[in-house]
Design a protein around this motif. Structure first.
Motif, PDB file in Angstrom:
ATOM      1  N   MET A 128       0.858  -1.182   0.000  1.00  0.00           N
ATOM      2  CA  MET A 128       0.000   0.000   0.000  1.00  0.00           C
ATOM      3  C   MET A 128       0.894   1.233   0.000  1.00  0.00           C
ATOM      4  O   MET A 128       1.897   1.264   0.699  1.00  0.00           O
ATOM      5  CB  MET A 128      -0.861  -0.061   1.269  1.00  0.00           C
ATOM      6  N   PRO A 129       0.521   2.240  -0.765  1.00  0.00           N
ATOM      7  CA  PRO A 129       1.334   3.470  -0.736  1.00  0.00           C
ATOM      8  C   PRO A 129       1.296   4.095   0.667  1.00  0.00           C
ATOM      9  O   PRO A 129       0.364   3.877   1.437  1.00  0.00           O
ATOM     10  CB  PRO A 129       0.668   4.393  -1.749  1.00  0.00           C
ATOM     11  N   GLU A 130       2.305   4.891   0.969  1.00  0.00           N
ATOM     12  CA  GLU A 130       2.439   5.455   2.301  1.00  0.00           C
ATOM     13  C   GLU A 130       1.279   6.385   2.645  1.00  0.00           C
ATOM     14  O   GLU A 130       0.802   6.408   3.771  1.00  0.00           O
ATOM     15  CB  GLU A 130       3.767   6.212   2.421  1.00  0.00           C
ATOM     16  N   SER A 131       0.766   7.128   1.704  1.00  0.00           N
ATOM     17  CA  SER A 131      -0.347   8.026   1.978  1.00  0.00           C
ATOM     18  C   SER A 131      -1.616   7.241   2.294  1.00  0.00           C
ATOM     19  O   SER A 131      -2.378   7.594   3.195  1.00  0.00           O
ATOM     20  CB  SER A 131      -0.575   8.976   0.796  1.00  0.00           C
ATOM     21  N   GLU A 132      -1.829   6.135   1.563  1.00  0.00           N
ATOM     22  CA  GLU A 132      -2.996   5.292   1.855  1.00  0.00           C
ATOM     23  C   GLU A 132      -2.854   4.611   3.219  1.00  0.00           C
ATOM     24  O   GLU A 132      -3.827   4.477   3.970  1.00  0.00           O
ATOM     25  CB  GLU A 132      -3.171   4.225   0.770  1.00  0.00           C
ATOM     26  N   ALA A 133      -1.641   4.173   3.568  1.00  0.00           N
ATOM     27  CA  ALA A 133      -1.406   3.525   4.861  1.00  0.00           C
ATOM     28  C   ALA A 133      -1.656   4.516   5.991  1.00  0.00           C
ATOM     29  O   ALA A 133      -2.257   4.172   7.017  1.00  0.00           O
ATOM     30  CB  ALA A 133       0.020   2.981   4.931  1.00  0.00           C
ATOM     31  N   ALA A 134      -1.221   5.758   5.827  1.00  0.00           N
ATOM     32  CA  ALA A 134      -1.445   6.776   6.858  1.00  0.00           C
ATOM     33  C   ALA A 134      -2.930   7.068   6.996  1.00  0.00           C
ATOM     34  O   ALA A 134      -3.449   7.225   8.109  1.00  0.00           O
ATOM     35  CB  ALA A 134      -0.666   8.051   6.521  1.00  0.00           C
ATOM     36  N   ALA A 135      -3.646   7.142   5.868  1.00  0.00           N
ATOM     37  CA  ALA A 135      -5.087   7.395   5.912  1.00  0.00           C
ATOM     38  C   ALA A 135      -5.816   6.230   6.594  1.00  0.00           C
ATOM     39  O   ALA A 135      -6.739   6.439   7.393  1.00  0.00           O
ATOM     40  CB  ALA A 135      -5.635   7.635   4.505  1.00  0.00           C
ATOM     41  N   GLU A 136      -5.415   4.988   6.310  1.00  0.00           N
ATOM     42  CA  GLU A 136      -6.045   3.814   6.924  1.00  0.00           C
ATOM     43  C   GLU A 136      -5.756   3.768   8.425  1.00  0.00           C
ATOM     44  O   GLU A 136      -6.632   3.456   9.244  1.00  0.00           O
ATOM     45  CB  GLU A 136      -5.549   2.525   6.241  1.00  0.00           C
ATOM     46  N   ALA A 137      -4.524   4.101   8.805  1.00  0.00           N
ATOM     47  CA  ALA A 137      -4.178   4.135  10.224  1.00  0.00           C
ATOM     48  C   ALA A 137      -4.989   5.199  10.944  1.00  0.00           C
ATOM     49  O   ALA A 137      -5.487   4.985  12.054  1.00  0.00           O
ATOM     50  CB  ALA A 137      -2.680   4.388  10.386  1.00  0.00           C
ATOM     51  N   ARG A 138      -5.139   6.381  10.332  1.00  0.00           N
ATOM     52  CA  ARG A 138      -5.928   7.460  10.920  1.00  0.00           C
ATOM     53  C   ARG A 138      -7.378   7.022  11.068  1.00  0.00           C
ATOM     54  O   ARG A 138      -8.013   7.271  12.082  1.00  0.00           O
ATOM     55  CB  ARG A 138      -5.798   8.715  10.046  1.00  0.00           C
ATOM     56  N   LEU A 147      -7.687   4.560  14.006  1.00  0.00           N
ATOM     57  CA  LEU A 147      -7.563   5.250  15.283  1.00  0.00           C
ATOM     58  C   LEU A 147      -8.813   6.061  15.604  1.00  0.00           C
ATOM     59  O   LEU A 147      -9.285   6.073  16.742  1.00  0.00           O
ATOM     60  CB  LEU A 147      -6.331   6.161  15.284  1.00  0.00           C
ATOM     61  N   ASP A 148      -9.366   6.745  14.578  1.00  0.00           N
ATOM     62  CA  ASP A 148     -10.590   7.529  14.818  1.00  0.00           C
ATOM     63  C   ASP A 148     -11.762   6.624  15.165  1.00  0.00           C
ATOM     64  O   ASP A 148     -12.596   6.954  16.028  1.00  0.00           O
ATOM     65  CB  ASP A 148     -10.928   8.377  13.578  1.00  0.00           C
ATOM     66  N   GLU A 149     -11.844   5.472  14.524  1.00  0.00           N
ATOM     67  CA  GLU A 149     -12.928   4.514  14.827  1.00  0.00           C
ATOM     68  C   GLU A 149     -12.798   3.995  16.266  1.00  0.00           C
ATOM     69  O   GLU A 149     -13.779   3.892  16.999  1.00  0.00           O
ATOM     70  CB  GLU A 149     -12.863   3.352  13.840  1.00  0.00           C
TER      71      GLU A 149
END
Length: 163
Positions: free
Chosen positions: A11-21, A24-26
């Motif tokens: 997964m690209p780094e931007s997608e991984a950061a968005a998925e991690a965010r 965490l928000d969930e």
């Protein structure tokens, strides 16, 4: 494959950061369950209840007179030891005194004190005797059943059963 040291990811780094965010928000949006760890009941207990009182049996190991005698004996021993130490200190200044000599001097005091303790204990014990008076008829009924059997002639064995 070592997941910590990979040169390519799925997964690209931007997608991984968005998925991690998103994860965490969930997790943060869920309410935190609080469980109480203690409970205090502040209601006043009743002064008396409906249950009848229960007799508390007395299970003392040592009688009170014996404990009193033991305490008095310890006191006498400590007092005599104090008298002996005092005599030793006084006599040490007068002459070269041995411990045996001091013990021989204080022996009559110790004997008198122990005798006084024994007499006092005996008087206290004699005063505490209770008299039990029974009222009403007293009957005594004894019934003995004896079964005796003997077996053998030369080495006989007799068996008695008393019920």
């Amino acid at each position: 494959m070592d997941p910590l040291n990979t040169t390519q990811s799925g997964m690209p780094e931007s997608e991984a950061a968005a998925e991690a965010r998103r994860l965490l928000d969930e997790w943060a949006s869920k309410p935190v369950r609080h469980h109480s760890t203690s409970f205090r009941d502040d209601t006043e207990p009743p002064a008396f209840g409906t249950a009848p009182p229960v007799r508390q049996e007395d299970h003392r190991i040592v009688p009170a007179w014996a404990a009193g005698t033991a305490v008095a004996s310890i006191g006498v021993g400590a007092g005599v030891t104090g008298i002996g130490c005092g005599a030793w200190l006084v006599l040490q200044g007068l002459a070269s005194v041995t411990l045996t000599g001091v013990l021989m001097v204080t022996l009559p005091f110790a004997a008198a004190a122990m005798l006084a303790t024994a007499i006092g204990s005996a008087i206290s014990r004699a005063r505490s005797v209770t008299k039990i008076v029974y009222e009403g008829p007293v009957t005594h009924h004894t019934e003995i059943h004896n079964n005796s059997t003997t077996r053998g002639a030369f080495f006989a064995r007799t068996r008695n059963e008393i019920r």
